[in-house]
Design an enzyme around this catalytic site. Structure first.
Site, PDB file in Angstrom:
ATOM      1  NE  ARG A 189      -0.323   0.470   4.815  1.00 45.25           N
ATOM      2  CZ  ARG A 189      -0.673   1.159   6.007  1.00 45.25           C
ATOM      3  NH1 ARG A 189      -1.828   1.676   5.839  1.00 45.25           N
ATOM      4  NH2 ARG A 189       0.220   1.250   6.885  1.00 45.25           N
ATOM      5  CB  THR A 225      10.960   2.719   6.830  1.00 43.89           C
ATOM      6  OG1 THR A 225      10.780   2.106   7.840  1.00 43.89           O
ATOM      7  CG2 THR A 225      10.545   1.988   5.656  1.00 43.89           C
ATOM      8  CE  LYS A 261      10.456  -2.972   7.683  1.00 40.57           C
ATOM      9  NZ  LYS A 261       9.562  -3.184   8.850  1.00 40.57           N
ATOM     10  CE  LYS A 274       8.229  -1.303   4.936  1.00 44.64           C
ATOM     11  NZ  LYS A 274       7.141  -2.363   5.560  1.00 44.64           N
ATOM     12  CG  ASP A 296       9.106  -5.524   5.216  1.00 45.84           C
ATOM     13  OD1 ASP A 296       8.815  -6.525   4.935  1.00 45.84           O
ATOM     14  OD2 ASP A 296       8.537  -4.806   5.932  1.00 45.84           O
ATOM     15  CD  GLU A 350      10.731  -6.956   8.768  1.00 53.52           C
ATOM     16  OE1 GLU A 350       9.418  -6.872   8.796  1.00 53.52           O
ATOM     17  OE2 GLU A 350      11.309  -5.667   8.679  1.00 53.52           O
ATOM     18  CG  ASP A 388       5.925  -8.494   9.768  1.00 50.65           C
ATOM     19  OD1 ASP A 388       5.168  -8.416  10.775  1.00 50.65           O
ATOM     20  OD2 ASP A 388       6.148  -7.426   9.228  1.00 50.65           O
ATOM     21  CE  LYS A 403       5.443  -5.090  11.646  1.00 55.37           C
ATOM     22  NZ  LYS A 403       5.079  -5.093  10.197  1.00 55.37           N
ATOM     23  CG  ASP A 432      10.886  -1.333  11.755  1.00 57.32           C
ATOM     24  OD1 ASP A 432      11.279  -0.255  11.345  1.00 57.32           O
ATOM     25  OD2 ASP A 432      10.195  -1.816  10.991  1.00 57.32           O
ATOM     26  CG  ASP A 462      10.672   3.943  10.649  1.00 56.96           C
ATOM     27  OD1 ASP A 462      10.264   2.915  11.192  1.00 56.96           O
ATOM     28  OD2 ASP A 462      11.014   4.250   9.659  1.00 56.96           O
TER      29      ASP A 462
END
Length: 356
Positions: A24, A134, A159, A161, A189, A217, A242, A266, A319, A321
């Site tokens: 997303r 990230t 991190k 993406k 990730d 991840e 995850d 999480k 993680d 942020d």
């Protein structure tokens, strides 16, 4: 000491920069706040952020769960029955992990305030936290520029993406690696964006070129545990589960079958601090380290996650942020570059007068 009232409210918080992943693009977050009011005036606060593509929870479903079965489970109960109440939250309804997380952290906040100690002291020791930053998925040149910016700002862990247009991922990582010092650690990730064989091919290429990947991840779909294990067994780089891990039961499956090397906890996925502790403890027995992460959510709920992580010896990666992407100033966490300092006041932190 009875719970006299439970209130629920809603707000939207814009991001200063769009947050892009393989799942997303976010330009704002929704945040649902729950406050637990004790008879002596103590107020416990929790927050939840809906993330449709991961938890399936919406703002409306979170509010409905908090104002319905969860409120029924807690209303007029005694905070001194703390552990019983935590279990009552989990048993109040099926699913609704984000709503349960908000209620769970509000109860932890109220209980530690009632004891007049910071939450991390209630949970255990207090160790330093250093968050990654990230870099959202984008074209390679933009990602390299973003990575360089964050390294110059003092971050030693990034991190990255990936997973959207996998054919570009090697180019993305190569561009980033060329733009930043070799000693900066990269955490990738994929957000479920790769197929198992494709993931193995990509990761082996990154290993061959010496991309300096600390771990990766969720390379494959959350439910594809066989695919996750295939990747774990065929690469040298550690693989972190995850989206495959919501509950302690999921964690048991992952660690007992060694489907992954690491777990990402999480609060919005697992339903709060109580279950996060269970997952971290279970993983510790199996000598599988954990990371604390978050959705794109408010600084208060991220602060609750940070209190948990700072107190647990098996949470060694961080993680956290997300609040730095919001236009509002962070509360209960003091970000000094990559290092986080937690509030030393009782509970997770103070509740503003406007939220009482």
């Amino acid at each position: 000491m009875l719970i006299e009232d439970i209130k629920v409210s809603y707000r939207e918080i814009p991001l200063h920069t769009p947050f892009k992943t393989a799942l997303r693009t976010a330009t704002e977050i929704e945040s649902i706040t729950v406050t637990i009011h004790l008879a002596n005036g103590v107020i416990g606060k929790g927050e939840a952020a809906p993330t449709w593509v991961i938890t399936g929870d919406s703002a409306q479903s979170i509010q409905a769960a908090l104002e319905g079965p969860i409120k029924t489970a807690l209303f007029h109960q005694d905070i001194r029955h703390f552990q019983t109440l935590l279990t009552a939250i989990q048993n109040s309804c099926v699913g609704n992990t984000s709503a349960k997380a908000a209620a769970d952290m509000a109860l932890y906040d109220a209980y530690s305030k009632w004891l007049a100690i910071p939450l991390y002291q209630l949970l255990g020791d207090h160790q330093p936290i250093y968050t990654s930053m990230t870099v959202g998925v984008d074209d390679p040149a933009k990602m390299a520029d973003d990575a360089k910016k964050w390294v110059e700002a003092g971050y030693s862990r990034l991190k990255i993406k990936v997973g959207a247009k996998p054919e570009l991922d090697i180019t993305r990582i190569t561009a980033i690696r060329e733009a930043i010092p070799a000693d900066v650690l990269l955490r990738l990730d994929a957000n479920q964006g790769w197929q198992p064989k494709q993931a193995v091919q990509l990761i082996q290429k990154m290993e061959k070129i010496g991309a300096g990947i600390e771990f990766i991840e969720q390379p494959v779909k959350a439910k594809d545990l066989d695919g996750l294990k295939f990747v774990t067994d065929h690469v040298q780089t550690p693989i972190m589960a995850d989206e495959s891990v919501f509950s302690p039961q999921d964690a048991f499956t992952i660690v007992s079958g060694h489907y992954a090397d690491l777990l990402n906890i999480k609060l919005m996925k697992c339903g709060g601090i109580q279950n996060a502790l269970s997952i971290a403890n279970l993983a510790m027995v199996h000598r599988m380290p954990c990371m604390i992460g978050s959705m794109m959510e408010s600084s208060f709920s991220v602060g609750a996650a940070a209190h948990f992580a700072s107190a647990h010896p098996n949470v060694i990666y961080y993680d956290l942020d997300a609040p730095l992407w919001l236009i509002e100033e962070a509360e209960v966490i003091d970000y000094q570059g990559e290092k986080l300092y937690l509030s030393s006041s009782a509970g997770i932190g103070a509740v503003n007068e406007s939220e009482k």
